[in-house]
Design a protein around this motif. Structure first.
Motif, short mmCIF file in Angstrom:
data_model
loop_
_atom_site.label_atom_id
_atom_site.label_comp_id
_atom_site.label_asym_id
_atom_site.label_seq_id
_atom_site.Cartn_x
_atom_site.Cartn_y
_atom_site.Cartn_z
N SER A 68 0.83 -1.20 0.00
CA SER A 68 0.00 0.00 0.00
C SER A 68 0.87 1.26 0.00
O SER A 68 0.54 2.24 -0.68
CB SER A 68 -0.96 0.00 1.18
N ARG A 69 1.97 1.23 0.70
CA ARG A 69 2.88 2.38 0.71
C ARG A 69 3.48 2.60 -0.69
O ARG A 69 3.56 3.72 -1.17
CB ARG A 69 3.97 2.14 1.74
N TRP A 123 0.80 4.05 -2.94
CA TRP A 123 0.55 5.44 -2.61
C TRP A 123 1.66 6.34 -3.17
O TRP A 123 1.38 7.39 -3.75
CB TRP A 123 0.45 5.60 -1.10
N LEU A 124 2.92 5.93 -3.02
CA LEU A 124 4.03 6.71 -3.56
C LEU A 124 3.98 6.78 -5.09
O LEU A 124 4.26 7.82 -5.68
CB LEU A 124 5.36 6.13 -3.10
N LEU A 130 1.24 6.58 -7.01
CA LEU A 130 0.14 7.47 -7.40
C LEU A 130 0.48 8.93 -7.13
O LEU A 130 0.15 9.81 -7.92
CB LEU A 130 -1.14 7.08 -6.68
N LYS A 131 1.15 9.20 -6.04
CA LYS A 131 1.55 10.56 -5.71
C LYS A 131 2.55 11.08 -6.75
O LYS A 131 2.44 12.22 -7.21
CB LYS A 131 2.17 10.59 -4.32
N LYS A 132 3.49 10.26 -7.14
CA LYS A 132 4.48 10.65 -8.14
C LYS A 132 3.81 10.89 -9.50
O LYS A 132 4.13 11.83 -10.20
CB LYS A 132 5.55 9.57 -8.26
N ARG A 133 2.86 10.03 -9.84
CA ARG A 133 2.16 10.16 -11.12
C ARG A 133 1.32 11.44 -11.13
O ARG A 133 1.27 12.15 -12.14
CB ARG A 133 1.27 8.95 -11.38
N ASP A 134 0.64 11.75 -10.02
CA ASP A 134 -0.15 12.97 -9.95
C ASP A 134 0.73 14.22 -10.03
O ASP A 134 0.36 15.20 -10.66
CB ASP A 134 -0.97 13.01 -8.67
N ASN A 135 1.88 14.17 -9.40
CA ASN A 135 2.80 15.31 -9.46
C ASN A 135 3.34 15.52 -10.87
O ASN A 135 3.48 16.66 -11.31
CB ASN A 135 3.97 15.13 -8.49
N SER A 136 3.62 14.45 -11.59
CA SER A 136 4.13 14.60 -12.95
C SER A 136 3.02 15.09 -13.89
O SER A 136 3.28 15.86 -14.81
CB SER A 136 4.72 13.29 -13.45
N SER A 185 0.42 17.05 -12.97
CA SER A 185 0.10 18.44 -12.65
C SER A 185 1.21 19.39 -13.10
O SER A 185 0.96 20.52 -13.45
CB SER A 185 -0.15 18.60 -11.16
#
Length: 78
Positions: A60-61, A64-65, A67-73, A75
């Protein structure tokens, strides 16, 4: 290479400690080798539960990392 050697040295030392403790307790040698080679065979159900929970937390960690990286790239490209 140094990290690999330290890992092997620590694993070997811990394995020797497990074998020597089993010998002190009077466990037969074939059973000692079986427990050392196949540790999941002697686990209790609570230990399986803890192993599953730790594995789930790890996955899960990682998710989460990712998805967070994908969202940052996404945006930053907009």
């Amino acid at each position: 290479m140094k990290l690999f050697m330290v890992t092997i040295l620590l694993a070997g030392g811990l394995l020797m400690m497990i074998i020597s403790m089993d010998m002190i307790m009077g466990v037969k040698f074939p059973e000692i080798i079986w427990k050392a080679v196949n540790p999941f065979r002697v686990m209790e159900s609570a230990e399986y539960l803890i192993l599953f929970l730790l594995f789930f937390l790890f996955l899960s960690r990682r998710m989460w990392l990712f998805l967070k990286k994908r969202d940052n790239s996404n945006s930053s490209s907009n």
